[in-house]
Design a protein around this motif. Structure first.
Motif, mmCIF file in Angstrom:
data_model
loop_
_atom_site.group_PDB
_atom_site.id
_atom_site.type_symbol
_atom_site.label_atom_id
_atom_site.label_comp_id
_atom_site.label_asym_id
_atom_site.label_seq_id
_atom_site.Cartn_x
_atom_site.Cartn_y
_atom_site.Cartn_z
ATOM 1 N N VAL A 129 0.660 -1.020 -0.080
ATOM 2 C CA VAL A 129 0.125 -0.212 0.195
ATOM 3 C C VAL A 129 0.649 0.718 -0.342
ATOM 4 O O VAL A 129 2.169 1.261 0.398
ATOM 5 C CB VAL A 129 -1.042 -0.463 0.978
ATOM 6 C CG1 VAL A 129 -2.412 -1.297 1.471
ATOM 7 C CG2 VAL A 129 -0.565 0.217 2.792
ATOM 8 N N THR A 130 0.442 2.625 -0.431
ATOM 9 C CA THR A 130 1.210 4.017 -0.449
ATOM 10 C C THR A 130 0.395 4.325 1.189
ATOM 11 O O THR A 130 -1.173 4.681 1.531
ATOM 12 C CB THR A 130 1.227 4.372 -1.782
ATOM 13 O OG1 THR A 130 1.506 3.206 -2.853
ATOM 14 C CG2 THR A 130 1.753 6.095 -1.153
ATOM 15 N N ILE A 131 1.383 4.693 1.546
ATOM 16 C CA ILE A 131 0.924 5.745 2.696
ATOM 17 C C ILE A 131 1.757 7.176 3.142
ATOM 18 O O ILE A 131 2.772 7.271 2.744
ATOM 19 C CB ILE A 131 0.847 5.337 4.376
ATOM 20 C CG1 ILE A 131 0.453 3.538 4.472
ATOM 21 C CG2 ILE A 131 0.569 6.272 5.436
ATOM 22 C CD1 ILE A 131 0.297 3.011 5.362
ATOM 23 N N LYS A 132 0.599 8.245 3.186
ATOM 24 C CA LYS A 132 1.289 9.430 2.720
ATOM 25 C C LYS A 132 2.191 9.553 1.938
ATOM 26 O O LYS A 132 3.559 9.840 1.763
ATOM 27 C CB LYS A 132 2.144 9.869 4.601
ATOM 28 C CG LYS A 132 0.987 10.393 5.488
ATOM 29 C CD LYS A 132 1.449 10.889 6.190
ATOM 30 C CE LYS A 132 2.463 9.988 7.389
ATOM 31 N NZ LYS A 132 2.806 9.996 8.591
ATOM 32 N N GLY A 133 2.592 8.450 1.098
ATOM 33 C CA GLY A 133 3.075 9.232 -0.703
ATOM 34 C C GLY A 133 4.441 7.925 -0.537
ATOM 35 O O GLY A 133 5.835 8.038 -1.598
ATOM 36 N N ASN A 134 4.764 7.091 0.657
ATOM 37 C CA ASN A 134 5.812 5.874 0.607
ATOM 38 C C ASN A 134 5.358 4.685 0.450
ATOM 39 O O ASN A 134 4.260 4.218 0.617
ATOM 40 C CB ASN A 134 6.166 6.092 2.572
ATOM 41 C CG ASN A 134 6.622 7.673 2.296
ATOM 42 O OD1 ASN A 134 7.756 8.078 2.024
ATOM 43 N ND2 ASN A 134 6.322 8.207 4.194
ATOM 44 N N LYS A 135 5.598 4.315 -0.029
ATOM 45 C CA LYS A 135 5.225 2.864 -0.699
ATOM 46 C C LYS A 135 5.487 1.735 0.542
ATOM 47 O O LYS A 135 6.690 1.260 1.160
ATOM 48 C CB LYS A 135 6.026 2.461 -1.686
ATOM 49 C CG LYS A 135 5.049 3.486 -2.950
ATOM 50 C CD LYS A 135 5.798 2.362 -4.346
ATOM 51 C CE LYS A 135 5.461 3.320 -5.683
ATOM 52 N NZ LYS A 135 6.288 2.773 -6.902
ATOM 53 N N MET A 136 4.932 1.171 0.903
ATOM 54 C CA MET A 136 5.323 -0.016 1.555
ATOM 55 C C MET A 136 4.992 -1.512 1.262
ATOM 56 O O MET A 136 3.674 -1.562 0.668
ATOM 57 C CB MET A 136 3.681 -0.388 2.913
ATOM 58 C CG MET A 136 3.168 1.518 4.057
ATOM 59 S SD MET A 136 5.137 1.955 4.934
ATOM 60 C CE MET A 136 5.616 3.483 4.092
ATOM 61 N N ALA A 137 5.844 -2.198 1.362
ATOM 62 C CA ALA A 137 5.767 -3.388 0.694
ATOM 63 C C ALA A 137 5.568 -4.548 1.690
ATOM 64 O O ALA A 137 6.559 -5.956 2.113
ATOM 65 C CB ALA A 137 7.767 -3.726 0.429
ATOM 66 N N ALA A 138 3.847 -4.729 2.531
ATOM 67 C CA ALA A 138 4.403 -5.349 3.389
ATOM 68 C C ALA A 138 3.907 -6.158 2.793
ATOM 69 O O ALA A 138 2.832 -6.395 1.978
ATOM 70 C CB ALA A 138 3.027 -4.279 4.194
ATOM 71 N N ALA A 143 2.845 3.554 9.552
ATOM 72 C CA ALA A 143 2.990 2.687 9.193
ATOM 73 C C ALA A 143 4.145 2.357 9.586
ATOM 74 O O ALA A 143 5.681 2.632 9.655
ATOM 75 C CB ALA A 143 2.467 2.027 8.021
ATOM 76 N N HIS A 144 3.757 0.504 10.448
ATOM 77 C CA HIS A 144 5.978 0.271 11.195
ATOM 78 C C HIS A 144 5.827 -1.330 11.072
ATOM 79 O O HIS A 144 4.912 -2.151 11.310
ATOM 80 C CB HIS A 144 5.690 0.525 12.961
ATOM 81 C CG HIS A 144 6.059 2.066 12.489
ATOM 82 N ND1 HIS A 144 7.575 2.864 12.750
ATOM 83 C CD2 HIS A 144 5.305 3.185 13.639
ATOM 84 C CE1 HIS A 144 7.117 3.778 12.901
ATOM 85 N NE2 HIS A 144 6.152 4.388 12.905
#
Length: 69
Positions: A32-41, A59-60
């Protein structure tokens, strides 16, 4: 082994301003993308969406979070 967190768990984590506190909103198991940052979850590499006490979201990875009592 990483700790498994659940929605609503109180957590803390290190931030640029010291230690932040909040709670788990949800477990993220797909990219997903959160605040312009891609999260490779993924299911094998989950991240957790957390909301600070002041209302900000981030996200952490589980290893960055510490469960509060």
């Amino acid at each position: 082994m990483t700790e498994d967190f659940r929605k609503g768990d109180a957590v803390s984590w290190k931030s640029h301003a010291g230690e932040a506190h909040g709670h788990v909103v949800k477990k993220i198991t797909k990219p997903v993308t959160i605040k312009g940052n891609k999260m490779a979850a993924s299911k094998d590499n989950p991240e957790f969406l957390v909301k600070t006490d002041s209302g900000k979201r981030a996200a952490h990875k589980p290893s960055a979070l510490k469960k509060q009592s």
